[in-house]
Design an enzyme around this catalytic site. Structure first.
Site, PDB file in Angstrom:
ATOM      1  N   TYR A 105       0.840  -1.191   0.000  1.00  0.00           N
ATOM      2  CA  TYR A 105       0.000   0.000   0.000  1.00  0.00           C
ATOM      3  C   TYR A 105       0.887   1.257   0.000  1.00  0.00           C
ATOM      4  CZ  TYR A 105      -3.354   3.489   1.738  1.00  0.00           C
ATOM      5  OH  TYR A 105      -4.127   4.612   1.902  1.00  0.00           O
ATOM      6  N   ILE A 125      -9.006   8.283   8.637  1.00  0.00           N
ATOM      7  CA  ILE A 125     -10.187   9.145   8.535  1.00  0.00           C
ATOM      8  C   ILE A 125     -11.337   8.519   9.321  1.00  0.00           C
ATOM      9  CG2 ILE A 125     -11.813  10.278   6.963  1.00  0.00           C
ATOM     10  CD1 ILE A 125      -8.957  11.200   6.497  1.00  0.00           C
TER      11      ILE A 125
HETATM   12  N1  SER Z   1      -6.445   4.749   6.414  1.00  0.00           N
HETATM   13  C1  SER Z   1      -5.535   4.069   5.545  1.00  0.00           C
HETATM   14  C2  SER Z   1      -5.297   2.681   5.977  1.00  0.00           C
HETATM   15  O1  SER Z   1      -5.382   2.416   7.146  1.00  0.00           O
HETATM   16  C3  SER Z   1      -4.214   4.779   5.524  1.00  0.00           C
HETATM   17  O2  SER Z   1      -4.197   5.725   4.543  1.00  0.00           O
HETATM   18  O3  SER Z   1      -4.988   1.872   5.171  1.00  0.00           O
END
Ligand code: SER
Length: 316
Positions: free
Chosen positions: A141, A171
């Site tokens: 990721y 978020i």
């Molecule tokens: N919120 C995302 C995740 O936990 C990180 O950008 O993968």
């Protein structure tokens, strides 16, 4: 921005961003693109289209058909899900972005690209993580997000495509659930607090990460896209954060409202390793200086609002 396309419009950020942009720019001018397999098709309002971001030809057709000039490209696999299928993560997160950049180049569109705290890695300074620093992420990721930052830089420098982006923290929101992320625990904890009063957290109690409440996340994207291009020196990857807390601190804040809420810890090694490679707290002064970034929610006000709104939602 006159005609906007949002990819990943059924996702956690996409669904609320679609609503907010439609309020500002008019329903007809904001096209929601959702994946054809999405189970949220029924609830998406028009105008919308289905799109697999790996299909550049369909993207090209949509951009031409609706005369799109700005793309908020949110379609992406989050960190934990990406780790389960790294090849798919690369196809969606990197090849998908390449398709967006190419179509934007051919049709002269502006692009918003969400990078992440995931673009950092174990060698990055964890406290007050600078805007420009070591970035050697060790999961797919993070590698895909860092590649995205660099590709956006490249298309800006090479083709003058108006690319802009943020490094989002976790978020928190009550409308659509996040899916397959490492920071998702912070959302799940609220549902558990209201529904079962008990939560098994997959990160250690002391794991500190940056976070942000959805209204601030939406404003960040929209304000960046509306900012004067000349002021944007770090245009494709601004550190932005609003608060930084651990699972234990979040649980304690929730307990101020729901005193019998209990949290236990059952660590998931994959997600713990990902979280351990991310910053404790980013320095977001470049965003503050260059385009006036200013979050409005801190931990206590976010928890209060989240509990109120989620309770209303669950009661309906
Ligand atoms: N919120 C995302 C995740 O936990 C990180 O950008 O993968």
């Amino acid at each position: 921005m006159k005609k906007i396309l949002i990819t990943g419009a059924a996702g956690q950020i996409g669904s609320e961003l679609t609503e907010q942009l439609r309020n500002q720019y008019g329903n007809q001018n904001v096209i929601a693109a959702i994946h054809s397999n999405s189970n949220k098709k029924a609830s998406i309002t028009k105008p919308f289209c289905t799109l697999d971001i790996r299909d550049q030809y369909s993207l090209q057709d949509i951009v031409k058909q609706y005369e799109i000039d700005s793309i908020f490209h949110l379609a992406s696999l989050l960190s934990a899900k990406a780790e389960q299928n790294p090849q798919l993560a690369w196809e969606v997160n990197v090849n998908g972005l390449m398709n967006v950049l190419e179509v934007a180049r051919q049709n002269n569109c502006g692009i918003f690209f969400p990078s992440s705290i995931g673009a950092f890695g174990p060698g990055t300074p964890r406290d007050n993580t600078p805007q420009i620093t070591i970035q050697r992420p060790n999961n797919i990721y993070g590698i895909s997000k860092l590649s995205g930052e660099l590709l956006c830089d490249y298309y800006y420098n090479r083709y003058a495509i108006d690319t802009r982006g943020l490094r989002y923290p976790g978020i928190i929101s009550y409308q659509a659930l996040p899916g397959g992320g490492t920071t998702d625990y912070a959302v799940h904890m609220f549902y558990a607090a209201l529904q079962t009063k008990q939560y098994d957290c997959y990160l250690k109690p002391e794991t500190r990460l940056d976070m942000m409440y959805m209204p601030d996340a939406l404003n960040a994207a929209i304000n960046l896209m509306q900012a004067d291009s000349k002021k944007l020196q770090h245009r494709n990857a601004y550190n932005v954060t609003a608060m930084s807390f651990t699972p234990q601190e979040l649980a304690n804040e929730i307990k101020k409202h729901i005193s019998n809420f209990e949290v236990n810890y059952q660590i998931d090694p994959t997600r713990q390793a990902i979280a351990d490679s991310w910053p404790n707290h980013m320095d977001d002064s470049a965003a503050r200086q260059e385009w006036g970034w200013q979050p409005s929610y801190i931990l206590s006000s976010m928890v209060e609002d989240m509990l109120q709104q989620l309770e209303k939602k669950l009661n309906n």
